[in-house]
Scaffold this motif. Structure first.
Motif, short mmCIF file in Angstrom:
data_model
loop_
_atom_site.label_atom_id
_atom_site.label_comp_id
_atom_site.label_asym_id
_atom_site.label_seq_id
_atom_site.Cartn_x
_atom_site.Cartn_y
_atom_site.Cartn_z
N THR B 347 44.34 29.89 43.32
CA THR B 347 45.41 29.11 42.30
C THR B 347 45.35 27.60 42.64
N THR B 361 38.46 28.44 40.28
CA THR B 361 39.61 28.73 39.36
C THR B 361 38.91 28.74 38.22
N GLN B 366 44.61 28.33 35.80
CA GLN B 366 45.18 27.25 35.95
C GLN B 366 46.39 26.90 34.99
N GLN B 369 49.33 29.07 36.03
CA GLN B 369 49.83 28.78 37.03
C GLN B 369 51.01 27.42 36.65
#
Ligand SMILES: Nc1ncnc2c1ncn2[C@@H]1O[C@H](COP(=O)(O)OP(=O)(O)OP(=O)(O)O)[C@@H](O)[C@H]1O
Ligand SMILES: [Mg+2]
Lengths: 259, 411
Positions: B347, B361, B366, B369
């Protein structure tokens, strides 16, 4: 086996062709002479195309389709394990009922079959010669590299004939090759058949009685029986079939009083 | 008996015809309505995304830029920035940055970002959406003046070239999507490279070679159902098989890469490949089915083998359809998030993936997140990230479509 090698190219013994449980063609016993034209006539749905396809193992591709009895090609059983279907089809060329050129150029339509069969000569010459034989050269010589799909139906059919001639088979099967042609092209095809007869054995399916009478040496008359299975009810010299048929149904059919 | 009497005549016919037209126009309006709803929802979607990616931002400088230089911030040149950074950053920090990318080779924008991030230390107080910024400008200015008297306010596009090329950062103002975009490209690349040949091969076998019996129907049913299995299930599969079972292969330890575990781009790409495999098989099968039988017969008729027929006629004619399937697969692979989380996407990662054995990632990860963060500036970059994802999707699809048109037969 060698004994019947001389006259006959294809010989059937009690040949039945089945689609699943349905016997489309039953008990055919005919002998097709070499370098002669044999016509198959009969009403629609009586199994003419089915019989023709059995001669070059095209029915192999129909799921659940199989044959019983025997077909001899130069004395060898066509459906035996020793016979390779690809080799058989290369020896027995076929022109289909509906024109089916490849989605390629006119040139490639002829060159492709020759190439995969290992043709080593001059391709341009082969293409020209095949197109001339099929009476198509003059119409397409300026657009050899254009799509075959741009041709008319009749031209496409002649292209398919040219494609078949190009691989120089021993036997040519033609399923109503002239059904999409005008009378002039039809006559040309018929002339072509007379020409081809010198080197090839030709079997032709036709609905046109005059055509059968004009071009063929032998005629097989097919008809449906009570079980809806087709069969050859009479097989003889064309002259005889059209003048003194021994079966009443043949007489009715060829004189236009039937089907 | 005249059968014509059973059909309506003259006047009566006109009446009936009019009622037929009425029914037709009702249906037509219904279809138009359906289209409008579709267009409306797409517009709403696009607006929602764009709305977040632009807007006012109120921020403060922890250290005033004038402590470092007399030049105004937006007039600083590359050389000036270099000297400022060199003299004010700790030597350890400078070395570390220099190792990531040599300072001399960095762009002015990059250096400016470093200056603002490390030295001036921008502190974002609040952000507003585009709609708010346009329609409540006065209110925003007043609010800022009373709540954060020190703060500067400016209209900011979160979607900048800098956003595209910057790696991940813990500060939203300086974060970018480079790592994630590269990760996504690697993923999709591996997935397609794995699934396209295998899927096409399987489809060819099923359509052209396999006999039609209960066993092949069973396989067919399974493939069709697999296309509908939730993606998380593929994630579990990927975790069990690629991450754990095949770890020596997927971690690269077989090839002498020591410090990695199985949670690599390769594992994730293969998982995605399995995920899109049914999609590719089904589409390829449809494309192969659409090749007319007369063409196969023509080919067999001139003495071609099954393989020559497939290779020269079936495949070229099915190729556009197969590529259409891979376009769908590509879109799916690019957008999937759940399996990546299960397979173990990182992450927070700021180094570019440099091969199949890198940690990674991906864009959807992304974005997800960022949306879970409390601060509003992260929501703004999440919106920008979505724009990037959509543009990436369109670009890849356009490429595939161009490729497909290239293959579309001229005949
Ligand atoms: N692929 C197939 N599967 C099942 N039945 C078939 C198939 N092809 C043909 N038949 C059946 O076999 C019978 C003979 O068909 P065929 O095509 O040989 O007739 P035909 O004599 O060539 O007719 P036409 O003159 O109309 O071309 C018909 O009853 C047809 O329905
Ligand atoms: Mg027929």
């Amino acid at each position: 086996m060698e004994n019947n090698n001389n006259h006959y190219s294809i010989e059937t013994k009690d040949l039945c062709i089945l689609y699943g449980g349905f016997t489309a063609v039953r008990n055919v016993n005919i002998k097709v002479e070499k370098q002669k034209i044999t016509a198959i006539i009969g009403p629609s749905g009586c199994g003419k195309s089915t019989l023709l396809r059995a001669f070059n193992r095209m029915n192999d591709f129909v799921p659940n389709s199989y044959v019983t009895g025997e077909i001899f090609l130069h004395g060898q059983n066509l459906y035996s394990k020793q016979v390779d279907p690809v080799e058989a089809r290369r020896k027995i060329g076929m022109v289909f009922q509906k024109p089916n050129p490849f989605p390629k150029s006119i040139y490639e339509n002829i060159a492709w079959g020759a190439r995969i069969n290992g043709f080593k000569g001059k391709m341009d010459e082969l293409v020209e010669q095949s197109l001339r034989s099929a009476a198509l050269w003059d119409e397409v010589k300026d657009k050899l590299h254009q799509s075959a799909y741009a041709l008319s139906g009749g031209q496409q059919q002649r292209l398919c004939i040219a494609r078949t001639i190009a691989i120089q088979p021993e036997i040519i099967l033609m399923d109503e090759p002239a059904s999409a042609l005008d009378p002039i092209s039809t006559l040309r095809i018929e002339d072509l058949m007379q020409e081809l007869k010198k080197n090839y054995t030709i079997i032709i399916v036709t609905h046109n009685m005059q055509q059968a009478a004009r071009v063929s040496d032998y005629t097989a008359m097919m008809m449906i029986d009570d079980n809806r299975s087709g069969g050859v009810i009479e097989f003889d010299e064309t002259k005889k079939i059209f003048t003194r048929p021994s079966d009443k149904r043949t007489e009715d059919y060829v004189t236009g009083r039937f089907g | 008996m005249n059968t014509n009497n059973y059909y309506p005549q003259a006047q009566e016919f006109q009446k009936e015809l009019n009622s037929r037209y009425r029914v037709a126009s009702i249906w037509q309006s219904l279809f138009l309505f359906a289209l409008l709803i579709a267009v409306l929802s797409l517009t709403a979607l696009m607006y929602n995304v764009i709305d977040g990616a632009f807007g006012y931002i109120a921020y403060e400088y922890k250290n005033d830029p004038s402590e470092f230089t007399s030049t105004p911030v937006n007039e600083l040149t590359q050389e000036e920035l270099l000297t400022i950074l060199q003299s004010n950053l700790s030597s350890g920090a400078y070395k570390k940055l220099n190792n990531e990318q040599a300072m001399q080779t960095r762009s002015q924008a990059d250096l400016l970002n470093l200056f603002l991030e490390r030295l001036v230390q921008v502190d974002t107080k609040q952000t507003w959406t585009m709609t708010e910024s346009i329609f409540q400008r006065e209110k925003i200015l007043q609010e800022t003046a009373s709540n954060y008297p020190e703060a500067r306010i400016e209209f900011r596009s979160w979607l900048t070239p800098q956003f595209l090329v910057s790696p991940m950062s813990s500060r939203a103002e300086f974060a970018g999507v480079r790592t994630a975009v590269l990760g996504s490209l690697w993923l999709v690349g591996i997935a397609i490279a794995f699934a396209l040949p295998i899927g096409t091969g399987a489809a060819i076998y099923l359509q052209e070679y396999a006999p039609k019996n209960w066993f092949t129907s069973l396989i067919q049913i399974n493939i069709n159902n697999l296309a509908g299995v939730p993606s998380i299930v593929y994630g579990m599969l990927g975790l069990a098989v690629f991450v754990r079972l095949l770890e020596p292969l997927t971690s690269g330890s077989m090839f002498g890469i020591s410090d990695a575990n199985g949670r690599t781009i390769l594992s994730a790409g293969l998982t995605m490949g399995i995920l899109v495999l049914p999609l590719i098989i089904i589409n390829a099968q449809e494309a192969i089915k659409a090749v007319p039988d007369s063409l196969r017969q023509a080919s067999f008729g001139v003495g071609a083998t099954r393989w020559q027929t497939v290779w020269h006629h079936v495949l070229p004619n099915a190729l556009p359809g197969i590529l259409t399937g891979s376009i769908l697969a590509l879109s799916r692979a690019l957008g999937e998030t759940a399996p990546l989380i299960v397979v173990g996407a990182s992450t927070f990662i700021s180094v570019d993936p440099d091969g199949p054995f890198s940690k990674f990632t991906a864009l959807p990860i992304q974005i997800y997140q960022w949306t879970t963060r409390a601060q509003s500036e992260f929501h703004a970059i999440a919106a920008s990230g979505i724009v990037v994802l959509l543009v990436l999707l369109l670009t890849l699809n356009a490429t595939a479509i161009l490729l497909r048109n290239q293959f579309q037969r001229k005949y």
